[in-house]
Structure formats: C-alpha cells, structure tokens
Scaffold this active site. Structure first.
Site, PDB file in Angstrom:
ATOM      1  N   GLY A 533       6.803  -6.206  -0.551  1.00  0.00           N
ATOM      2  CA  GLY A 533       5.360  -5.992  -0.628  1.00  0.00           C
ATOM      3  C   GLY A 533       4.638  -7.151   0.024  1.00  0.00           C
ATOM      4  N   VAL A 534       3.498  -6.843   0.623  1.00  0.00           N
ATOM      5  CA  VAL A 534       2.702  -7.881   1.257  1.00  0.00           C
ATOM      6  C   VAL A 534       1.274  -7.722   0.761  1.00  0.00           C
ATOM      7  CG1 VAL A 534       1.869  -8.809   3.445  1.00  0.00           C
ATOM      8  CG2 VAL A 534       4.140  -7.793   3.315  1.00  0.00           C
ATOM      9  N   GLY A 535       0.703  -8.799   0.296  1.00  0.00           N
ATOM     10  CA  GLY A 535      -0.671  -8.693  -0.198  1.00  0.00           C
ATOM     11  C   GLY A 535      -1.472  -9.897   0.207  1.00  0.00           C
ATOM     12  N   GLY A 536      -2.738  -9.864  -0.124  1.00  0.00           N
ATOM     13  CA  GLY A 536      -3.615 -10.964   0.201  1.00  0.00           C
ATOM     14  C   GLY A 536      -3.170 -12.262  -0.462  1.00  0.00           C
ATOM     15  N   VAL A 540       5.816 -10.347  -1.671  1.00  0.00           N
ATOM     16  CA  VAL A 540       6.658 -10.052  -2.825  1.00  0.00           C
ATOM     17  C   VAL A 540       8.069  -9.813  -2.309  1.00  0.00           C
ATOM     18  CG1 VAL A 540       6.965  -8.625  -4.874  1.00  0.00           C
ATOM     19  CG2 VAL A 540       4.689  -8.878  -3.864  1.00  0.00           C
ATOM     20  N   ASP A 651      -8.042  -3.406 -10.575  1.00  0.00           N
ATOM     21  CA  ASP A 651      -7.512  -2.899  -9.306  1.00  0.00           C
ATOM     22  C   ASP A 651      -6.523  -1.769  -9.572  1.00  0.00           C
ATOM     23  OD1 ASP A 651      -7.331  -2.754  -6.586  1.00  0.00           O
ATOM     24  OD2 ASP A 651      -5.987  -4.477  -6.365  1.00  0.00           O
TER      25      ASP A 651
END
Ligand SMILES: *[C@@H]1O[C@H](CO)[C@@H](O)[C@H](O)[C@H]1NC(C)=O
Ligand SMILES: *[C@@H]1O[C@H](CO)[C@@H](O)[C@H](O)[C@H]1NC(C)=O
Ligand SMILES: *[C@@H]1O[C@H](CO)[C@@H](O)[C@H](O)[C@H]1NC(C)=O
Ligand SMILES: *[C@@H]1O[C@H](CO)[C@@H](O)[C@H](O)[C@H]1NC(C)=O
Ligand SMILES: *[C@@H]1O[C@H](CO)[C@@H](O)[C@H](O)[C@H]1NC(C)=O
Ligand SMILES: *[C@@H]1O[C@H](CO)[C@@H](O)[C@H](O)[C@H]1NC(C)=O
Ligand SMILES: *[C@@H]1O[C@H](CO)[C@@H](O)[C@H](O)[C@H]1NC(C)=O
Ligand SMILES: *[C@@H]1O[C@H](CO)[C@@H](O)[C@H](O)[C@H]1NC(C)=O
Ligand SMILES: *[C@@H]1O[C@H](CO)[C@@H](O)[C@H](O)[C@H]1NC(C)=O
Ligand SMILES: *[C@@H]1O[C@H](CO)[C@@H](O)[C@H](O)[C@H]1NC(C)=O
Ligand SMILES: *[C@@H]1O[C@H](CO)[C@@H](O)[C@H](O)[C@H]1NC(C)=O
Ligand SMILES: *[C@@H]1O[C@H](CO)[C@@H](O)[C@H](O)[C@H]1NC(C)=O
Length: 819
Positions: A533-536, A540, A651
């Site tokens: 996972g890639v987030g701001g 992950v 969210d």
C-alpha cells in the site's frame, strides 16, 4: 466638497480594507463629481442609525455630513446607562482622527447592551473603535467580545492589538458585519462583554440592506463551491458575514457617502495586485451610463465600480503567458463568500466570445469560460457572480489567497484578455456563530518599550496556546474531555523528550516495541516488492516477524513529515488499547532513529474495494457482503461508543475496510489520518470528493468539522458501493460528474434502483431485505447530520436486513445469521 473627502480618509479605515490613499487627487474629485451627477437614486435604507457613543449631544455631524445621535440620552441605550457605564474622551488626540464619532467613547466595566428596534432582514453593523487612552484605563488591557443577537461578532477582541496589525498603519479600527434580523426578533441587540478590565466603543452604525442583495437563494442551484464541481452552497438565513475586502478594481477609493445608500466603502485595488502583471486600468471613463437590471439592481454597486476596471492589456502574447492576480490575506478555518463584479464598457467588446477568461480562486478553477457579454447580454450591463471558498484549518492561521484571471485559450476569443470591475470578500461565521478569536499573526511590535514587552509576552502566550491546540487536534479526536484537562495533558506530553520510551505512557503489555533492525529484517530492508500500500503518510509493507512465522503489515511513516513524535506516541498509546474483532489490531511500533513505524495484523484478503471493482476476484455473494458491512459497522460502532473516548475515524471508505482469510471485515487506518494534517487537508477533500466518489460528509463544507455522524455518512457511501459495486453505477456517476451518494439518491427517488444494482446480485437479494438495506443506506446519507442514525442503529438495521434475507430464503447460498 473637500471636507467630504477629508472625512472619507479619516472615517473609513477598515482594518482589512485600509489601503487608502492618503491624498486627494484632483482627478478623483472630478470622478466623484461626475458620478454624483448621473447616478441612479440611491437605496433608501428603512433602518439607518448612527450612534455617537459617549456623547451627550443630541446631534453631531461628521465630516461627511452625516448626523450622529449621542448615546447618553438615546432610546437605544439602557435607561441606567449612567450608572453602568462612563463616557470618556481620549487623552491622546491625533489630528488625523475625526472628531465624530472618535473623540467620545463609552466605557463599560461590565456587560452592556444597546437595543436597536429594526425591521427584519439583513443589516450592516459597523463598529468604530479608536483605541486610545481613556481616563485612567489601560488600552492594552481592554479585551472584550461583541455579540449581535445570537452571533458573536468579535471574540476576545482587542482594538489596540488589532490596530497594531493594520497595514498600512492607521489609528482607528472599523469592523463591518452583515447580520440577519429574524421576523420574530424585532430588535438588534448589540452587547459588549468585558472580559478582563473594560470594553469600549466610539460609534455604531446600523443600515438596512435590500432583500436579495447578499446571501440570496433565489438562484435555486445555490452558490458554486470553488474546486468542487458537484457541491453548491445555500444560505439558510442563519449566517452572518464579516467584510474582509471590498475593492473598486482599477478605480479609486469610493467613500461611504458615494455608495448606493448603504455607506459601503470601496477601495482602490492596486495594493493587492501582484506586481509582475499589473494589467491596465480605465483611462477614459465611458460616457454611457451603466444600465442596471433586475438581476443587478442599481444598489448592487455604484456606477464608478462598474465603469472602472482592470484588464490584462493589449499584448496577447504576454497575456497568454501570465495571470492577472490579486493577493488577499485571510484567516484559515473559515468559508469565504467571494463576489466578483463585471461590466464590459469598452466599445470594442460587443459580441459573445469577444473576451473570454478563466477565473481561479485559491488555485482552484472558479470559472472556465467567463464571458461577461454572455452573462449580461450587452456592453454597459453589469453582472456579478458569487463563489464560496473553503479555507481549511492548517498549520498556519493566516493564508495568502490568490484570485487569478487569465485568457481562455480553448474558446479562441477575439481578445485574449481578462476583466474585473469589483471584488467583495466576506468571511462566513463558524457553526458556533462566531468569527474566531484574536489573531495576532503578523503583529507589528509597538515602539514603546513597555508595550513592547507586554506584547511579546502576549504573543508568546498565544503561540503556546496554539501549540497546545495543535498537539491535541493532531491526536485522535477525544470528546468529552474538559478543556482544562486536555491542555494539562498536552503540556505534560510536550515537556518530555522525544523518543525516550521510558517517559512515554506506552503500554508495552498491549503492544510491542520493535527494534529498527527487526523491522529491517521483516521487510527485507524495505524491499519494494513487499509494498502492499502507498499513502500520503508513507508505504505499507508486508513483513514477516518472529522468524518468519507471523505475517504483519508494516506502515513506515515518511520521515521529515511535520507530524511530531509526540503525536506518534500519543497515537500509539490510544490505538494500542483498542481491541475488537472488527478493528485491525496494532501489534507494535518502532520509534528508533527518528523512524515512526507501526506494525499491524496482516489481512490476507486485502481491501473490500479489491473485491468490488476492476478485479479478477470472483464477485462476493450478497450474504457475504451483508456480513462484511455488518462487521465494518460493528467496528465503527466500537470506535464511536465502545472505547473510552469517542473516536472519529474520518476516512471511512472501501479501501479502509480490510478482510482476513475468513472474510471477517476489520476497519483500519483510523488514527493514521490524525497523525497527518491537523484537519482534513484540501487535497484530502479533493481526493475524497473527486477520486473516491465523495465519501466526505457534505455538512463538512458548511461546518468544517467532522463528527461521528460524518463517519455514518461515509459508511452510507460504502453501503451504496456494496449494493451497486460493479461498473454501471460507478461509470455513470463519474460520467455525470455527480457523486455516488447523489446518484444513488436520485435513482432511489426515481425508482430506478434495480437498474443500478450490481448485476451479479440481481437474483440473490430478497425484496424485503433490499428494502431494509436501502432504507438504512438512505438514512446514513441524510444531509442533516442530526437525522442520521447512530452506528448502533445502523448495525441493528443491517442485522435485521440479514434476517429478512435469511428467513425468507431457503437457498443454501443464504444460510441463517451465524453470529
Ligand atoms: C439632527 O440634525 C439634523 C439637521 O441638522 C436634523 O434633520 C435632525 O432631525 C436632527 N436630529 C435630532 C435627533 O435632533
Ligand atoms: C466611572 O468613572 C469613575 C471615575 O474613574 C469611576 O469611579 C466609576 O467607577 C466609573 N463608573 C463605571 C460604571 O465605570
Ligand atoms: C456577561 O455576558 C456573558 C455572556 O452572555 C455572561 O456569561 C456573563 O455572565 C455576563 N456577565 C455579567 C457580569 O453579567
Ligand atoms: C483574551 O486574549 C488574551 C491575549 O490573547 C489572553 O491573554 C486572554 O486570556 C484572553 N481572554 C479570554 C477570556 O479568552
Ligand atoms: C433584546 O433585548 C431586549 C431587552 O433586554 C429583550 O427583551 C429582547 O428579547 C432582546 N432581543 C433579542 C433579539 O435578543
Ligand atoms: C445560478 O447559479 C449557477 C451556479 O453557480 C450559475 O451557473 C448560474 O449562472 C446562476 N444563475 C444566475 C441567474 O445567476
Ligand atoms: C465621451 O465624450 C467625449 C466628448 O463628448 C468624447 O470626446 C469622448 O471620446 C467620449 N468617450 C467615450 C469613451 O466615448
Ligand atoms: C508582447 O509580450 C511579449 C512577451 O512578453 C514580448 O516579447 C513582446 O515584445 C511584446 N510585444 C509588444 C508589441 O510589446
Ligand atoms: C501575498 O501577500 C503576502 C503579505 O502581504 C506576502 O507575504 C506574499 O508573498 C504575497 N504572495 C504573493 C504570491 O505575492
Ligand atoms: C495562473 O494561475 C493558475 C491557477 O492558480 C496556475 O495554475 C497557472 O500556473 C498560473 N499561470 C501563470 C503563468 O502563472
Ligand atoms: C498556488 O499556486 C502558487 C503558484 O502558482 C503556489 O505558490 C502556491 O503554493 C499554491 N497554493 C496552494 C494552496 O496550492
Ligand atoms: C452561523 O451561526 C449560526 C448561529 O450559531 C449557525 O446556525 C449557522 O449555521 C452558522 N453558519 C455557518 C455557515 O456555519
């Protein structure tokens, strides 16, 4: 005549519209003269009150020839005015400050109310302050609030400190508000609430505003919300406005008496224009009069506003490579109403598509193709357009907001140019009816050493308070704390050393401390191949701990991000205590070497979204979908009511609902969003609205505040997706540029839901079950927060739907409720 002009310079020193020319130009005089001759008759305000506070004269005339009534014997004053207040005159008299209303003041040691009997409707309320020394009271100690009926116009206000921030410097402070008086009120009560030592006021002006001039809802669509294509703002009659700026673009200052009967002051826009493209202004005023219309009646703005303008100039090449830009400073955490005035007056601009331009506010598109001739019908006819701009709370309390115009190249207009005649910018009150407190950002330090010291001290205090607030709001929202306890706790945290785990209240019995070496081993030194996972906040990784026997998800927060280690540890101590079947557990953390790493249980089946859209995974059965949404709802219910404190997820979406190998749904990512920006950032909102089908509670746009009912709304959107998931709905919704909730609502009301239900489900859903499910979904999506169900009720409704599905169905696909 010249007396009137002098007045203008002295009377109107609005703190935010104070870029007044301090000279009287000869040309200017001519302009005013010409305007006075052929202007349409002004609006006659039914309520028009000028109160000269602290004066016992029945009648005093200000330099602009207006009559001010002294408040000592006024019917607007309380009858015991002499015993509960004092009148005073300033000991310092600056020649440039006008006698009326500034040379008398009323001083209130306690609460004090003026009561103005007025008709219903909107009123301008103008408050005039001259923060000088009055008798033996200390001007720097005067802090007070001012209310008007139910609204707090000024909170913990210091006229003296406000005066110090004025740019360019001025000796007086004028605050202007638009206040609604309801039919049932008959009265406008203006109350001064003294906080520390005393409150004071020099003059009060109350003027009626024509119906429909501001905050009018006759245009049924509502007002465009800049940056959000599908959201419109409607005023409901309970909003007050504070005037921030009112500019006569490309023209000169226009004094109150030159206005259209409401005594608004309009100032020259040049101090606000960015210097790199200053544009050009009218050099020859059109001889024709401005033709007002029913949409833009003559009181909207004086002719001089529409006759003068700023445009980019005649060099099309240069125009195409630049913007005509104005720069305004505003307070963060509010919505703003922008009103832009336009009128084509040039002989050359006659037809549609002669001059078409784009308008950006705060870097967001407000208009793609503004064509004033299209809007107005003809040259010489004025129009205005309103926009609502959301300025979220962020790290800074004051922001520079840009209004930029540039030619629209797509429509290939005759003139590659842009035009603006006037701007008004208002701040909307917050949901608590106030405009926020004293904002000392950018304070100019005074010259006297004594005041200097005091001010720096004040500034320090306010910074400290700010720091406390930031710490608190950055952590999980915990309601029910009294503020005293909150700040105490924050101070304790704030005084401890970062990274020293001994000092931190980390629950080692609940969650494990990993060394950085362990994390590196678990992720094969953060191997890209293990990114799930890639987030701001960072990436992950899938990781293996305990010699590879246990799989975990490892979230590595970007180093160097603004969130401090304090928030990180606060976060961990809160999250690690949350244990629930439907919440993704935090297993441990690593805080070595300025790293901020969180270790979670690993969820084999990924996100719910992975099983709904654009996926090779087989479609989920209806029964499984119901189980999943009941599980997620239980997780949210736990966050809202089961933990020690209310926790708002903020969210909720299908990518934050994870599934384990047994299809048990677990809510994830609560908390992490709070380690990030203090409030929802503008990019976050845009993504939520545009990218993710609008999970965000529409009330957020009004109140700028998320509550647990915002989670309920977002969950309603998840329910829509669960029912309709596979492409038809989503594609149509995207094409129509509406958000999913609106589209679902529309189909529901048009009785077309069966057209949008996921085709894979068509024959599997019992009608009773569907009816209940849709009912729950619609209730979550209600616009009015207070009418939305609690998560507990949502769980109940969904469980009931599951029963309806089970009991009326003998298909083995739909076994009975197992929990
Ligand atoms: C104040 O003076 C003006 C003209 O001088 C007059 O029209 C007005 O009635 C006076 N008002 C009061 C309250 O005396
Ligand atoms: C008015 O001023 C006098 C003298 O400074 C003071 O003694 C008195 O308390 C004041 N009254 C009020 C109501 O402020
Ligand atoms: C003044 O008004 C405020 C707000 O209405 C109230 O809380 C306070 O008790 C009042 N103070 C006095 C002395 O009446
Ligand atoms: C008002 O603001 C000042 C300075 O910012 C602060 O010292 C004071 O405590 C505040 N008073 C109240 C009642 O909030
Ligand atoms: C204004 O004050 C008067 C006198 O205190 C009171 O009777 C009236 O209800 C108030 N009106 C409003 C709108 O607050
Ligand atoms: C009504 O508002 C919409 C949306 O902002 C706008 O496109 C339209 O031009 C407005 N109509 C009028 C008559 O102002
Ligand atoms: C306005 O009238 C004057 C004299 O009648 C004329 O010289 C001038 O060109 C006119 N201006 C415009 C913009 O039409
Ligand atoms: C127009 O602007 C361009 C780019 O700024 C410049 O190169 C050119 O010389 C200008 N033309 C005239 C006629 O001023
Ligand atoms: C806008 O104005 C502020 C303060 O006057 C200034 O600091 C800022 O640099 C300006 N922004 C731009 C883009 O010029
Ligand atoms: C003009 O403003 C828009 C919106 O803020 C921006 O995207 C664009 O880069 C600007 N253009 C120039 C030449 O500065
Ligand atoms: C808006 O654009 C300007 C330059 O075009 C940039 O400096 C500024 O950071 C941007 N502001 C926001 C809020 O994106
Ligand atoms: C303004 O304040 C009133 C009264 O507290 C409130 O009802 C209204 O919702 C507020 N307006 C906004 C836009 O928050």
């Amino acid at each position: 005549m010249s007396q009137g002009f002098r007045t203008r310079n002295l009377l109107i020193s609005h703190p935010n519209m104070n870029k007044l020319a301090l000279y009287v130009s000869f040309l200017h005089l001519l302009f005013a003269h010409a305007v006075a001759q052929d202007s349409p008759p002004p609006y006659i305000a039914p309520d028009y009150i000028l109160l000269n506070c602290g004066s016992s004269a029945a009648n005093s005339t200000s330099l602009d020839d207006r009559n001010w009534e002294g408040d000592s014997h006024s019917k607007f004053s309380p009858h015991n005015i002499q015993t509960i207040s004092n009148s005073s005159t300033p000991t310092e008299q600056i020649p440039s400050v006008a006698q009326v209303p500034y040379m008398t003041a009323r001083i209130f040691p306690n609460n004090f109310t003026y009561s103005f009997p007025v008709s219903s409707g909107l009123k301008f309320v103008r408050l005039y302050f001259y923060p000088a020394k009055y008798a033996d009271v200390d001007k720097s100690k005067s802090f007070f609030s001012v209310t008007a009926n139910d609204f707090t116009l000024l909170r913990n206000f210091s006229a003296f400190l406000t005066m110090l921030t004025l740019e360019p410097p001025a000796a007086v402070v004028v605050k202007e508000f638009i206040v609604p008086v309801l039919r049932t009120q008959y009265c406008l009560n203006i109350t001064f609430i003294s906080l520390d030592s005393y409150a004071f006021i020099n003059g009060i002006e109350v003027v009626s505003i024509p119906n429909n001039l501001y905050m009018d809802n006759t245009n049924g669509t509502g007002i465009k919300f800049v940056g959000f294509d599908t959201i419109f703002y409607t005023f409901d009659g309970t909003t007050t406005l504070e005037t921030m700026y009112r500019l006569n673009v490309g023209g000169k200052d226009v004094s109150g008496v030159e206005d259209t009967g409401m005594f608004r002051t309009w100032v020259d826009d040049s101090p606000y224009v960015l210097i790199d493209n200053f544009g050009i202004t009218a050099y020859d005023l059109p001889n024709d009069t401005i033709q007002y219309t029913t949409e833009t009646p003559s009181y909207t703005a004086p002719e001089i506003v529409y006759k003068t303008f700023r445009s980019m100039g005649i060099n099309a090449t240069a125009n195409l490579n630049s913007n005509l830009t104005w720069n305004f400073t505003v307070d963060a955490g509010f919505n703003y109403l922008f009103r832009l005035h336009f009128c084509e007056t040039l002989q050359e601009v006659v037809y549609l598509n002669d001059r078409v331009f784009e308008i950006f506010i705060n870097n967001q598109t407000a208009e793609r193709d503004a064509d004033v001739i299209l809007w107005s019908g003809s040259r010489g006819i004025p129009v205005y357009r309103d926009y609502i701009v959301l300025i979220p709370n962020g790290n800074r309390r004051k922001l520079d907001l840009l209004l930029a115009l540039r030619p629209n190249v797509v429509s290939k207009p005759q003139y590659e140019d842009a035009l603006l005649n006037g701007v008004e910018i208002f701040k909307l009150n917050r949901s608590d009816g106030s405009f926020g407190g004293l904002n000392l950002d950018g304070l100019v330090v005074p010259t006297s050493p004594e005041g200097n010291e005091k001010l720096t001290e004040r500034k320090r205090t306010s910074l400290r308070i700010m720091a406390v607030i930031i710490v608190i709001s950055a952590s999980v929202i915990i309601l029910g704390f009294i503020s005293f306890r909150v700040s105490k706790k924050a101070k304790i945290l704030g005084s401890r050393k970062v990274g020293d785990s001994n000092c931190l209240p980390l629950p080692s019995h609940l969650c494990r401390h990993f060394s950085f070496a362990e994390i590196e081993a678990a992720t094969k030194n953060f191997d890209d191949g293990l990114i799930i996972g890639v987030g701001g906040f960072g990436n992950v990784y899938k990781g293996y701990v305990e010699d590879g026997s246990s799989t975990v998800a490892i979230k590595r927060l970007k180093s160097g991000s603004q969130q401090g280690a304090h928030e990180f540890t606060t976060e961990i101590s809160t999250l690690s205590k949350l244990r629930h079947r439907h919440i993704v557990s935090l297993i441990g953390y690593c805080d070595e070497d300025r790293e901020m790493i969180l270790v979670y249980e690993y969820m084999n089946c990924g996100t719910l979204r992975d099983h709904l859209y654009s996926t090779d995974n087989p479609p989920l059965t209806w029964k499984r979908r119901l189980d999943i949404c009941i599980g997620a709802a239980l997780g949210l219910e736990y966050l809202h009511t089961g933990a020690n404190h209310l926790i708002i997820h903020r969210d909720v979406k299908t990518t934050n609902i994870l599934l384990n190998e047994n299809w048990v749904a677990k809510v994830s990512d609560f908390g992490l969003c709070k380690i990030g920006p203090i409030s929802v950032s503008i990019t976050h909102i845009s993504t939520a609205v545009k990218g993710s089908f609008g999970y965000l509670d529409p009330e957020y746009f009004k109140r700028q505040q998320l509550t647990e009912k915002s989670d309920v709304y977002s969950f309603g959107v998840v329910l829509c997706e669960i029912l309709c998931a596979r492409p038809p709905l989503v594609r149509t919704a995207l094409k129509k540029q509406v958000n999913l909730a609106e589209w679902f609502r529309e189909c529901y009301h048009e009785d077309k839901l069966d057209e949008i239900i996921d085709p894979c489900l068509k024959n599997g859903i019992k009608p009773e079950c569907l009816k209940k499910f849709v009912e729950v979904t619609m209730s979550c999506l209600l616009h009015d927060r207070s009418k939305r169900p609690s998560m507990k009720d949502v769980v109940g409704g969904l469980q009931f739907a599951l029963q309806l599905q089970g009991s009326s169905c003998d298909s083995p696909n739909f076994p009975e409720l197992d929990d």
